[in-house]
Design a protein around this motif. Sequence first.
Motif, PDB file in Angstrom:
ATOM      1  N   SER A 136      -5.554   2.256  -0.994  1.00  0.00           N
ATOM      2  CA  SER A 136      -6.585   1.262  -1.275  1.00  0.00           C
ATOM      3  C   SER A 136      -6.170   0.343  -2.420  1.00  0.00           C
ATOM      4  CB  SER A 136      -7.930   1.927  -1.562  1.00  0.00           C
ATOM      5  OG  SER A 136      -7.831   2.775  -2.677  1.00  0.00           O
ATOM      6  N   GLU A 137      -5.476   0.866  -3.426  1.00  0.00           N
ATOM      7  CA  GLU A 137      -4.979   0.023  -4.512  1.00  0.00           C
ATOM      8  C   GLU A 137      -3.930  -0.951  -3.996  1.00  0.00           C
ATOM      9  OE1 GLU A 137      -3.630   3.070  -7.140  1.00  0.00           O
ATOM     10  OE2 GLU A 137      -5.471   3.034  -8.335  1.00  0.00           O
ATOM     11  N   GLN A 138      -3.054  -0.472  -3.126  1.00  0.00           N
ATOM     12  CA  GLN A 138      -2.022  -1.332  -2.560  1.00  0.00           C
ATOM     13  C   GLN A 138      -2.653  -2.430  -1.707  1.00  0.00           C
ATOM     14  OE1 GLN A 138       0.978   0.720  -0.307  1.00  0.00           O
ATOM     15  NE2 GLN A 138       2.019  -1.158   0.251  1.00  0.00           N
ATOM     16  N   LEU A 139      -3.627  -2.067  -0.893  1.00  0.00           N
ATOM     17  CA  LEU A 139      -4.317  -3.045  -0.049  1.00  0.00           C
ATOM     18  C   LEU A 139      -5.001  -4.095  -0.914  1.00  0.00           C
ATOM     19  CD1 LEU A 139      -5.178  -3.968   2.755  1.00  0.00           C
ATOM     20  CD2 LEU A 139      -7.049  -2.318   2.641  1.00  0.00           C
ATOM     21  N   PHE A 140      -5.656  -3.680  -1.981  1.00  0.00           N
ATOM     22  CA  PHE A 140      -6.309  -4.607  -2.904  1.00  0.00           C
ATOM     23  C   PHE A 140      -5.282  -5.555  -3.517  1.00  0.00           C
ATOM     24  CE2 PHE A 140      -8.088  -6.032  -6.894  1.00  0.00           C
ATOM     25  CZ  PHE A 140      -9.418  -6.309  -6.576  1.00  0.00           C
TER      26      PHE A 140
END
Length: 106
Positions: free
Chosen positions: A4-8
Amino acid sequence: MNNSEQLFDESDIVFWGRLDSELVNTKDREQLAKFTIIKSYKGEISGQIAIVNELSNSCSRVFEMPMSAYYVYAKNDDEDGNYRISGRATFVPLEYSIEHEWEPQL
């Protein structure tokens, strides 16, 4: 870094929005979805926005049920100035969406 951090980090805009309308173009394998922004988490966006949802693989999902809410992670497509996603959206359960007071950020 988790997914989720990477996607953000990889997205140009991230928001929670109400789906106002959607139209699938089967020929081009994409969907045009129009949202009202409820809360913006990344990018300077407010009001209404159109998102092109690419339906290019078996993991792609369409936005359904106008008036329900979605978290959307999208990238800016420099070619045509639209924001695009490639199957990256999660939805909020309809029960919660109905109970939420829809007050978009202006």
